[in-house]
Write an enzyme that holds these catalytic residues in place. Structure first.
Site, PDB file in Angstrom:
ATOM      1  N   ARG A 129       0.826  -1.208   0.000  1.00 29.15           N
ATOM      2  CA  ARG A 129       0.000   0.000   0.000  1.00 29.15           C
ATOM      3  C   ARG A 129       0.859   1.256   0.000  1.00 29.15           C
ATOM      4  NH1 ARG A 129      -5.052  -0.065   2.131  1.00 29.15           N
ATOM      5  NH2 ARG A 129      -4.671   1.737   3.425  1.00 29.15           N
TER       6      ARG A 129
ATOM      7  N   ARG B 122      -8.674  -6.459  14.281  1.00 25.74           N
ATOM      8  CA  ARG B 122      -8.071  -5.495  15.191  1.00 25.74           C
ATOM      9  C   ARG B 122      -9.095  -4.392  15.424  1.00 25.74           C
ATOM     10  NH1 ARG B 122      -4.064  -6.971  18.074  1.00 25.74           N
ATOM     11  NH2 ARG B 122      -2.845  -5.037  17.953  1.00 25.74           N
TER      12      ARG B 122
ATOM     13  N   ARG C 226      -0.423   6.149  16.438  1.00 29.61           N
ATOM     14  CA  ARG C 226      -0.400   7.473  15.806  1.00 29.61           C
ATOM     15  C   ARG C 226      -1.267   8.453  16.589  1.00 29.61           C
ATOM     16  NH1 ARG C 226      -3.505   5.816  10.085  1.00 29.61           N
ATOM     17  NH2 ARG C 226      -5.343   4.959  11.076  1.00 29.61           N
TER      18      ARG C 226
ATOM     19  N   TYR D 185      -9.533  -5.841   3.879  1.00 33.90           N
ATOM     20  CA  TYR D 185      -9.019  -4.509   4.217  1.00 33.90           C
ATOM     21  C   TYR D 185      -9.266  -3.621   2.993  1.00 33.90           C
ATOM     22  CZ  TYR D 185      -5.118  -1.383   5.878  1.00 33.90           C
ATOM     23  OH  TYR D 185      -4.335  -0.353   6.316  1.00 33.90           O
TER      24      TYR D 185
ATOM     25  N   ARG E 182       9.917   6.590  -2.287  1.00 31.29           N
ATOM     26  CA  ARG E 182      10.206   7.554  -3.358  1.00 31.29           C
ATOM     27  C   ARG E 182      11.639   8.049  -3.277  1.00 31.29           C
ATOM     28  NH1 ARG E 182       5.128  10.022  -2.239  1.00 31.29           N
ATOM     29  NH2 ARG E 182       3.537   8.968  -3.489  1.00 31.29           N
TER      30      ARG E 182
ATOM     31  N   GLU F 132      -4.129   7.146  19.188  1.00 29.83           N
ATOM     32  CA  GLU F 132      -4.730   5.903  18.671  1.00 29.83           C
ATOM     33  C   GLU F 132      -3.870   4.690  18.970  1.00 29.83           C
ATOM     34  OE1 GLU F 132      -5.828   6.313  14.521  1.00 29.83           O
ATOM     35  OE2 GLU F 132      -5.485   4.175  14.157  1.00 29.83           O
TER      36      GLU F 132
HETATM   37  N1  UDP Z   1       2.915   1.056   8.305  1.00 30.23           N
HETATM   38  C1  UDP Z   1       4.073   1.067   9.054  1.00 30.23           C
HETATM   39  N2  UDP Z   1       4.544   2.271   9.503  1.00 30.23           N
HETATM   40  C2  UDP Z   1       3.937   3.442   9.259  1.00 30.23           C
HETATM   41  C3  UDP Z   1       2.747   3.435   8.481  1.00 30.23           C
HETATM   42  C4  UDP Z   1       2.265   2.221   8.025  1.00 30.23           C
HETATM   43  O1  UDP Z   1       4.656   0.030   9.329  1.00 30.23           O
HETATM   44  O2  UDP Z   1       4.431   4.499   9.727  1.00 30.23           O
HETATM   45  C5  UDP Z   1       2.405  -0.255   7.849  1.00 30.23           C
HETATM   46  C6  UDP Z   1       1.419  -0.841   8.872  1.00 30.23           C
HETATM   47  O3  UDP Z   1       1.571  -2.245   8.892  1.00 30.23           O
HETATM   48  C7  UDP Z   1       0.082  -0.449   8.293  1.00 30.23           C
HETATM   49  C8  UDP Z   1       0.338  -0.561   6.783  1.00 30.23           C
HETATM   50  O4  UDP Z   1       1.703  -0.121   6.637  1.00 30.23           O
HETATM   51  O5  UDP Z   1      -0.953  -1.305   8.720  1.00 30.23           O
HETATM   52  C9  UDP Z   1      -0.594   0.278   5.929  1.00 30.23           C
HETATM   53  O6  UDP Z   1      -0.505   1.626   6.327  1.00 30.23           O
HETATM   54  P1  UDP Z   1      -1.641   2.696   6.046  1.00 30.23           P
HETATM   55  O7  UDP Z   1      -1.128   4.011   6.481  1.00 30.23           O
HETATM   56  O8  UDP Z   1      -2.116   2.511   4.661  1.00 30.23           O
HETATM   57  O9  UDP Z   1      -2.757   2.184   7.087  1.00 30.23           O
HETATM   58  P2  UDP Z   1      -4.205   2.737   7.510  1.00 30.23           P
HETATM   59  O10 UDP Z   1      -4.192   4.245   7.485  1.00 30.23           O
HETATM   60  O11 UDP Z   1      -5.185   2.090   6.589  1.00 30.23           O
HETATM   61  O12 UDP Z   1      -4.309   2.213   8.900  1.00 30.23           O
END
Ligand code: UDP
Length: 382
Positions: A172, A248, A278, A347, A176, A299
């Site tokens: 996902r 979860r 976060r 998901y 870059r 969170e």
């Molecule tokens: N992820 C991570 N570190 C970060 C952000 C994301 O390891 O700082 C991983 C984590 O496993 C997460 C996945 O990447 O579930 C997808 O992140 P995304 O930000 O797309 O998650 P969402 O906002 O859907 O929770």
């Protein structure tokens, strides 16, 4: 005779399918157990500060699907919004997704794009066909960046080792080799001007649709609907008879502040010894508005119990076996279509949910025309 269908759940799946069928002359009833529409995308203004709060966590609309973009912008204006996420790791703030700024800051260098590419390629592990999250991360960025930004965060988020998670979760996120810090790479990105709940209310605003909030639907009690679109949990439809599919859930510890607390909408915390994943500062999701007060969510994630709200389907090996069992039960049902994130146990981003809902409505209409069985799922769960 006009057919009467019921949407169980007033999230995007129920609203979009309901609207498509209402447009074709069906009588549509939409039920939701909560006191609002829009499911987990729900947004509401905080009474004290006026800030638009993403009640169930951050939702940023992004898509490459122009039809879906045209669909949502047909119901609400969207404000330009770029998701720019930061991560606090090992005592410093970094830019996400991993980009040239992150790489230079992390390694204390001033590399140009090709130098950084070569540098990361030298650190990346040679894994031919990465299957797990960890393999994908190591093949992508190498161990130091993996450990700083992904390992701890992912363990906290998913409650298991990244060795047990599929590579698809990491796919996902982009990496870059320039200074572009836009989290998403989709052509269209924005926020509905009045929030997601107003957007969904407008989708549902049709003379053939009636909405009942605070209303449970028990599929095992008799009913008179011609067809049920179930966007609740797949295992919930069957009363969890074979066991519970793992999810979860999220806890949000809300706090308020005068002024600007963190300077951005989303700050991730990669260190394993920091309990939360976060912090979101909601007013930054609406940069076109101005509010003195601020509402924040700290969170964290944990295993979802029977009384909790399910957020992320886990889909580890055990869940897949149980899921296969429930899919077999679903296929034996008549006059039910299982839709959306909970109904298909996947998901899903909002745009994918809408795409699948539009397609599901068309498939249903085509089946009615042909006199064939309605689709069992909006998209096969396995
Ligand atoms: N992820 C991570 N570190 C970060 C952000 C994301 O390891 O700082 C991983 C984590 O496993 C997460 C996945 O990447 O579930 C997808 O992140 P995304 O930000 O797309 O998650 P969402 O906002 O859907 O929770």
């Amino acid at each position: 005779m006009v057919e009467h269908v019921v949407m169980v759940g007033a999230g995007f799946s129920g609203a979009v399918i309901g609207r498509a069928l209402a447009d074709e002359g069906f009588k549509v009833t939409v039920l939701d157990a909560r006191d609002h529409v829009a499911g987990n995308c729900h947004t509401a203004r905080d009474a004290d500060t006026g800030v638009m709060v993403h009640t169930y966590g951050p939702h940023i609309f992004h898509t490459d699907d122009t039809q879906v973009w045209d669909y949502v912008t047909g119901f609400s204006t969207f404000e330009p919004y770029k998701n720019r996420v930061k991560s606090t790791s090992q005592g410093q703030v970094f830019s996400l997704p991993i980009n040239l700024h992150t790489i230079n800051q992390f390694f204390g260098k001033t590399m140009r794009p090709q130098e950084a590419r070569d540098f990361i390629a030298a650190q990346a592990e040679d894994i031919a066909d990465p299957q797990t999250f960890e393999e994908q991360a190591l093949a992508f960025v190498g161990r130091p960046l993996y450990e700083a930004f992904f390992k701890g965060y992912t363990e906290k988020q998913w409650g298991c080792s990244p060795r047990d998670l599929p590579a698809s979760i990491l796919k996902r996120l982009p990496v870059r080799f320039n200074y572009d810090d836009n989290y998403f790479f989709h052509a269209h990105q924005g926020m509905p001007s009045e929030g997601y709940t107003v957007l969904v209310e407008r989708i549902l605003d049709h003379p053939n649709i009636d909405v009942h909030l605070n209303t449970e639907f028990d599929p095992n009690k008799g009913h008179s609907y011609d067809h049920v679109f179930w966007s609740g949990a797949l295992d919930g439809y069957f009363g969890y008879a074979k066991g519970r599919l793992g999810y979860r859930t999220l806890d949000f510890e809300e706090f308020h502040h005068e002024g600007d607390w963190q300077g951005c909408a989303v700050m991730n915390y990669g260190d394993p010894d920091v309990g939360h994943t976060r912090i979101t500062e909601h007013k930054h999701f609406s940069p076109w508005e101005s509010h003195e007060g601020s509402v924040l969510y700290r969170e964290s994630a944990r295993a979802c119990g029977p009384e909790d709200i399910p957020y992320y389907p886990i889909r580890l090996v055990e869940e897949k076996a149980l899921l296969a069992d429930y899919v077999t039960s679903a296929e034996a049902e008549r006059n039910v279509t299982f839709v959306g994130r909970l109904g298909t146990y996947r998901y899903l981003d909002m745009d994918v949910t809408i795409r699948e809902a539009l397609d599901c409505a068309q498939a249903f209409l085509a089946a009615r025309k042909a006199g064939t069985p309605a689709p069992v799922f909006s998209k096969a769960p396995l």
